[in-house]
Enzyme design. Structure first.
Site, PDB file in Angstrom:
ATOM      1  N   GLY A 112       0.805  -1.217   0.000  1.00 36.69           N
ATOM      2  CA  GLY A 112       0.000   0.000   0.000  1.00 36.69           C
ATOM      3  C   GLY A 112       0.836   1.264   0.000  1.00 36.69           C
ATOM      4  N   GLU A 115       1.649   1.836  -3.556  1.00 35.12           N
ATOM      5  CA  GLU A 115       0.408   2.251  -4.202  1.00 35.12           C
ATOM      6  C   GLU A 115       0.084   3.712  -3.886  1.00 35.12           C
ATOM      7  OE1 GLU A 115      -2.478  -1.479  -4.686  1.00 35.12           O
ATOM      8  OE2 GLU A 115      -1.693  -1.316  -2.641  1.00 35.12           O
ATOM      9  N   GLU A 135       2.327  -8.409  -2.227  1.00 33.46           N
ATOM     10  CA  GLU A 135       1.067  -8.965  -1.744  1.00 33.46           C
ATOM     11  C   GLU A 135       0.902 -10.459  -2.019  1.00 33.46           C
ATOM     12  OE1 GLU A 135       0.198  -4.546  -2.069  1.00 33.46           O
ATOM     13  OE2 GLU A 135       1.414  -6.036  -3.122  1.00 33.46           O
TER      14      GLU A 135
END
Length: 260
Positions: A112, A115, A135
């Site tokens: 994240g 991201e 992930e």
């Protein structure tokens, strides 16, 4: 609002949003995402803020990922909610925001965290940065837009390789892939981000917003990017900033844009 996990600071028209969970390598838990939503909404709505720099506290991590402990016991529907709310309330707000946002990547930007950087308009990395989407090692895939934005930046083949191997890229590799715009020393990271954003903020604010919207349209399904460009180009002609910019150009003076 008083934040528990963010530090907000202003330097002229630049606003810093610093993720301040250094002991957790600045991992994104639910509260931090909620605070980011509020901070970003406030920044985009504040006329005194021209642009934003997002970074992480300390030198070890920009954001080392999501807070995985919060995923325990979550079922498929709960997973959908996590991804949907994160994307719409934070990551898409950045990407589609009307003001420029720069990610200053210091240390690890994983999951994240990467991201979050991918959603920003420009990425600058310190030379100790390491970036990746691990992930699949947890039985997951990126859920905050990573599969889409990484592919747009580095291409399908490299995105598939990075996501499926879960390998990290160092700063030099990320620059080569086109994942980041610049690589500098740790000491130069924030000054470089400020230098670029300060230059951007000398340009017409409404034109910047139009440019972001038109560029984003290039990667939006079922949207004709050329038509969006034409519409935004024409809208600029109706602004006071356009009149000011043309007059300054013809008069050989420096334009003073007011975002009108």
């Amino acid at each position: 609002m008083e934040f528990q996990n963010l530090l907000i600071g202003n330097k002229g028209r630049i606003q810093y949003i610093i993720i301040n969970r250094e002991s957790k390598l600045n991992a994104l838990n639910k509260q931090t995402l909620q605070e980011l939503h509020t901070a970003l909404t406030d920044a985009f709505g504040n006329a005194q803020v021209g642009g934003v720099i997002i970074t992480g506290a300390g030198t070890k991590a920009f954001v080392a990922g999501a807070d995985i402990a919060e995923f325990v016991g979550v079922d498929a529907e709960g997973g959908r909610t996590i991804a949907q709310e994160g994307q719409t309330q934070v990551f898409d707000i950045i990407a589609n925001g009307s003001k420029p946002v720069i990610a200053a990547i210091n240390g690890f930007a994983l999951g994240g965290g990467l991201e979050l950087a991918l959603a920003c308009h420009i990425r600058i990395a310190s030379d100790n940065a390491k970036m990746g989407l691990p992930e699949v090692t947890l039985g997951l895939i990126p859920g905050y837009g990573g599969t889409q934005r990484l592919t747009q930046l580095v291409g399908r083949g490299k995105a598939l390789e990075m996501i499926m191997t879960a390998d990290m890229a160092n700063a030099a590799q990320a620059l080569q892939f086109g994942l980041v715009n610049h690589v500098v020393t740790q000491e130069e990271l924030l000054p470089k981000a400020e230098e670029i954003l300060s230059k951007i903020l000398t340009r017409a604010p409404l034109a910047l917003a139009s440019a972001i919207k038109a560029i984003n349209a290039a990667n939006t399904e079922c949207v004709n990017g050329y038509a969006v460009e034409i519409a935004e180009f024409s809208n600029c002609f109706g602004t006071e900033d356009f009149t000011e910019g043309v007059a300054a150009f013809l008069g050989k003076t420096k334009p003073v844009f007011e975002g009108k």
